[in-house]
Design an enzyme around this catalytic site. Structure first.
Site, short mmCIF file in Angstrom:
data_model
loop_
_atom_site.label_atom_id
_atom_site.label_comp_id
_atom_site.label_asym_id
_atom_site.label_seq_id
_atom_site.Cartn_x
_atom_site.Cartn_y
_atom_site.Cartn_z
N GLY A 196 -8.38 44.78 -34.93
CA GLY A 196 -9.79 44.43 -34.80
C GLY A 196 -10.11 43.88 -33.43
N HIS A 197 -9.22 43.02 -32.90
CA HIS A 197 -9.43 42.46 -31.57
C HIS A 197 -9.32 43.56 -30.50
CE1 HIS A 197 -7.99 38.75 -33.73
NE2 HIS A 197 -9.06 38.29 -33.13
N GLN A 233 -13.03 23.37 -36.27
CA GLN A 233 -13.61 24.25 -37.28
C GLN A 233 -12.76 24.37 -38.54
OE1 GLN A 233 -13.54 27.55 -34.35
NE2 GLN A 233 -13.01 28.86 -36.06
N GLN A 244 -21.04 33.79 -39.59
CA GLN A 244 -20.75 33.27 -38.25
C GLN A 244 -21.53 34.04 -37.19
OE1 GLN A 244 -16.64 32.21 -36.68
NE2 GLN A 244 -16.95 34.15 -35.63
#
Length: 285
Positions: free
Chosen positions: A36-37, A61, A155
């Site tokens: 994904g990155h 977080q 997000q």
């Protein structure tokens, strides 16, 4: 690839780049990089001259210290991936660099409402950590673009609101969720699933897709009944449900008859691992 840990060195580097008028893109990560990155990096290269990647496992977080300790950190592997992708700058600070006076004494950024609902309700303070660290990164790196995956959909909306309301001159670009061949969304947390959990995990997206198709087929009628059936399927497969519901895809407000752009949001536990996923629904008039 230049690995920068010091803020002063980073600022000098960014100032030098800005003088050349090159376009900067930021990909903020917590490391343990996956496909994904890599797709996000490929997307960024289409928009910018220089891609800056940050790796920082942000303690602010995490609402669970055990979860923070278990988060996979694989710097050597990440370095090799970024080097192969010809990334020029990796910003890799430690906690002391980012929070010199500790977490409790640090200024924070809070997005009202949107950061308190759904995932924010289940993980108090999570989005404060996200928005605070992003503001620091935006201020330090001054990107023209920043890139995010759509798997963390809430997000993504929080980040867009942050940029809009704090007047950052940054364009947010999102990448559709990247999945394994079995449909499971790529996530660093997948590494913590045991062998039997890895077999069960793909059912999350399969059930989300089934929910999506049923709602489209029913033209938006009997949504609650469809959700209840899907929750039953998830429980039968071994998931512990935190969130499985449908919201307005622009605001994440509860849906009404007028809503045509919807999204299924799911946050579930499989054993001790939290998985999130989503799928948009567009209803026709």
């Amino acid at each position: 690839m230049e690995v920068i840990k010091n803020i002063n060195i980073l600022e000098k580097k960014i100032k030098k780049i800005k003088k050349t008028k090159k376009i900067i893109g930021l990909i903020p990560t917590m490391g343990n990089l996956h496909k994904g990155h890599i797709k996000l990096i490929s997307l960024a290269k289409k928009y910018v001259d220089i891609v800056v990647v940050s790796i920082f496992v942000n303690p602010m977080q995490f609402d669970d210290l055990l979860d923070l300790k278990k988060y996979p950190q694989t710097f050597n592997q990440d370095y090799d991936i970024l080097n192969r992708e010809k990334i020029k700058i990796l910003f890799y600070p430690d906690n002391h660099i980012m929070y010199p006076n500790g977490l409790k004494n640090h200024t924070y950024i809070d997005i009202p409402k949107l950061s308190k609902i759904i995932e924010g309700k289940s993980r108090p303070g999570h989005f404060i950590g996200v928005t605070t660290i992003l503001c620091k990164l935006f201020n330090l790196i001054q990107p023209n673009f920043s890139f995010f995956g759509e798997k963390d959909y809430q997000q993504l909306l929080v980040v867009k609101k942050l940029v809009q309301e704090l007047n950052y001159p940054i364009k947010i670009i999102s990448l559709p969720t990247v999945r394994l061949h079995n449909g499971l969304a790529y996530s660093s947390r997948n590494n913590n699933l045991n062998s039997s959990e890895k077999e069960i995990a793909p059912y999350l997206y399969r059930i989300i897709k089934k929910t999506h198709n049923t709602i489209i087929k029913n033209k938006g009628k009997n949504i609650q009944k469809t959700i209840n059936k899907s929750k039953k399927y998830l429980i039968e497969k071994g998931f512990n449900i935190d969130v499985f519901n449908i919201y307005d895809s622009n605001t994440l407000d509860p849906i009404t008859q007028k809503n045509k752009k919807l999204i299924i949001l799911a946050s579930v536990w499989l054993g001790k691992i939290r998985l999130i996923d989503n799928k948009k629904i567009t209803l026709k008039d």
